[in-house]
Design a protein around this motif. Structure first.
Motif, short mmCIF file in Angstrom:
data_model
loop_
_atom_site.label_atom_id
_atom_site.label_comp_id
_atom_site.label_asym_id
_atom_site.label_seq_id
_atom_site.Cartn_x
_atom_site.Cartn_y
_atom_site.Cartn_z
N GLN A 193 8.20 86.82 8.66
CA GLN A 193 7.75 86.31 7.36
C GLN A 193 7.77 87.45 6.37
N ALA A 217 11.35 84.21 6.48
CA ALA A 217 10.77 83.45 5.37
C ALA A 217 10.55 84.39 4.20
N ASP A 218 10.83 83.93 3.00
CA ASP A 218 10.39 84.65 1.81
C ASP A 218 9.56 83.66 0.99
N ILE A 219 9.27 84.03 -0.24
CA ILE A 219 8.38 83.19 -1.04
C ILE A 219 8.96 81.79 -1.28
N LYS A 220 10.29 81.66 -1.17
CA LYS A 220 10.94 80.36 -1.45
C LYS A 220 11.04 79.45 -0.23
N GLY A 221 10.80 79.98 0.97
CA GLY A 221 10.93 79.14 2.17
C GLY A 221 11.55 79.91 3.32
N THR A 222 11.86 79.18 4.40
CA THR A 222 12.40 79.82 5.60
C THR A 222 13.91 79.62 5.68
N THR A 243 13.17 88.49 -2.61
CA THR A 243 13.59 87.08 -2.55
C THR A 243 15.09 87.03 -2.32
N GLU A 255 17.99 75.88 5.59
CA GLU A 255 16.83 76.15 4.73
C GLU A 255 15.70 75.23 5.14
N GLY A 258 8.38 76.66 4.04
CA GLY A 258 7.79 77.99 4.12
C GLY A 258 7.20 78.34 5.47
N GLU A 259 6.50 77.40 6.11
CA GLU A 259 5.79 77.73 7.36
C GLU A 259 6.66 77.61 8.61
N TRP A 261 8.90 79.43 9.87
CA TRP A 261 9.08 80.67 10.64
C TRP A 261 8.09 80.76 11.80
#
Ligand SMILES: NC(=O)c1ccc[n+]([C@@H]2O[C@H](COP(=O)([O-])OP(=O)(O)OC[C@H]3O[C@@H](n4cnc5c(N)ncnc54)[C@H](O)[C@@H]3O)[C@@H](O)[C@H]2O)c1
Length: 392
Positions: A193, A217-222, A243, A255, A258-259, A261
């Motif tokens: 993450q 994962a970054d701030i935009k999703g996994t 990002t 894609e 977010g969670e 990962w």
């Protein structure tokens, strides 16, 4: 737990936003700890992080080394780093903290900030350097400053050495745990993450060691691929905040939310973004055997208890992510020169020794690795105080 030596809250006169500085402890009159910027940052969080820095400094105490530990501290600013007003706020915060930075608090980048930005803002705030409080402790200040500046200029395959050493230490911690368990690197899968300074470098070093990174994962999703992501391509597609530009993804990259990962099919999880990412409810989704804390305080204590009860080993932040801080001081005090290979070799041997000590202690005491790390700190702090005196 004793209260920190100093704890202050600053309110920006222009925006009303708040910033914090906590000096947990001084050694020889000086403390060390990065500065983070994130929306929602609190004094409580900064206090915990400052205590963690005291522990990281103590854990790296080597009586034969030139670098001897400092105390722990941390700064925090409650603002989204992408806010257009973030830079001005950073400069005003540093100007307000100037007396502390000049005398007792050495700082650098942490979550939400890069060292370049901290350096630029520190110069604008009238500071010589973000680590100037340590200069009086150096034998040859000019040579030490040159060495550190040279080290910051070193790049390895497109990433600055200062952004790599922390992840090198995280990766080596994971590898030491795998070795102890007799698990081969090839075929071992990793989910990360955060693909900023810490997560990005960790992903690079683990990939180069032969592990397979299956989710980041970054701030935009996994972003996930069970067969393995192209880590170098993702690193090259990052912006300054870590990002990933999604247009760089391959057709086989998926894609996910977010969670995702957390529940990826992986043996090793590396939280390398925010604090408190793993709580009592989402810990249930974790199937990994090891969690390697690149981020600070990514797991809530109650969640860690549940994870320990079902055999998940957490390698704690105070040990795992201590490499960056130690590298600054190894370089400045002259244990190593401005050289990537020397930096990686010293980081690897120090981190491996520390992780092995911690895991051995945990086994002997029948505790978690975190409790073992705390026990090592409790042994070392009086030794340090005995040598350098009490400053609190
Ligand atoms: N940079 C250092 O030298 C250093 C050293 C020790 C510990 N740490 C800790 O490591 C962590 C990461 O720091 P960094 O410097 O790598 O940060 P960074 O700002 O360089 O990168 C942060 C990464 O996390 C991602 N992210 C942010 N919020 C997220 C969210 N809610 N969900 C998923 N991803 C999210 C960002 O997109 C980015 O990829 C922090 O906890 C920090 O305290 C950093």
């Amino acid at each position: 737990m004793t209260a920190p030596l100093m704890s202050l809250t600053w309110t920006d006169h222009l925006t009303g936003r708040q910033g914090f500085l906590v000096v947990d402890r001084l050694v020889r009159g000086v403390s060390s700890g990065g500065l983070r910027m994130r929306a929602g940052c609190t004094l409580e969080e900064v206090t915990g992080l400052a205590r963690g820095m005291t522990m990281k400094e103590a854990l790296h105490y080597n009586p034969e080394g030139r670098y001897v530990p400092l105390g722990g501290a941390k700064g925090g600013i409650d603002c989204d780093p992408r806010d257009p007003g973030a830079y001005g706020l950073l400069v005003r915060y540093l100007r307000a903290m100037r007396p502390y930075i000049e005398s007792m608090w050495t700082t650098g980048e942490d979550l939400g900030l890069t060292q370049d930005l901290v350096d630029r803002a520190a110069a604008e705030a009238g500071l010589v350097s973000s680590v100037q409080a340590v200069y009086p402790l150096l034998d040859d200040e000019a040579a030490a400053r040159r060495r550190l500046a040279d080290a910051f200029a070193v790049e390895v395959d497109g990433i600055g050495l200062d952004e790599l050493v922390g992840g090198c230490g995280v990766a080596e911690s994971a590898l030491a745990a795998l070795d102890r368990a007799g698990v081969p690197y090839a075929g071992t899968r990793v989910a990360v993450q955060g693909l900023g300074t810490m997560g990005g470098a960790t992903a690079r070093f683990l990939t180069r060691a032969g592990l397979t990174v299956v989710a980041v994962a970054d701030i935009k999703g996994t972003i996930a691929d069970p067969a393995g992501l192209d880590v170098e391509a993702l690193l090259a597609a990052r912006d300054a905040y870590g990002t990933v530009d999604r247009s760089a993804l391959r057709p086989e990259d998926r894609e996910l939310p977010g969670e995702a990962w957390l529940s990826a099919d992986a043996e090793v999880l590396v939280p390398a973004a925010v604090s408190y990412a793993i709580d009592t409810s989402n810990q249930e989704r974790i199937g990994a055997r090891w969690i390697v804390e690149a981020a600070n305080m990514p797991i809530l204590p109650e969640a860690e208890e549940l994870l320990a009860a079902r055999g998940v080993t957490v390698l704690p932040d105070v040990v795992v992510n201590s490499g960056t801080n130690a590298w600054w001081w190894w370089t400045l005090f002259g244990d190593i020169g401005a050289d990537a290979e020397a930096a990686f070799a010293h980081t690897r041997s120090s981190m491996r020794a520390l992780v092995e000590q911690m895991l051995a202690r945990a086994e002997t005491d029948g505790t978690t690795p975190r409790a073992a790390a705390h026990a090592l700190v409790a042994d070392r702090l009086p030794v340090i105080a005995e040598r350098f005196g009490w400053y609190r």
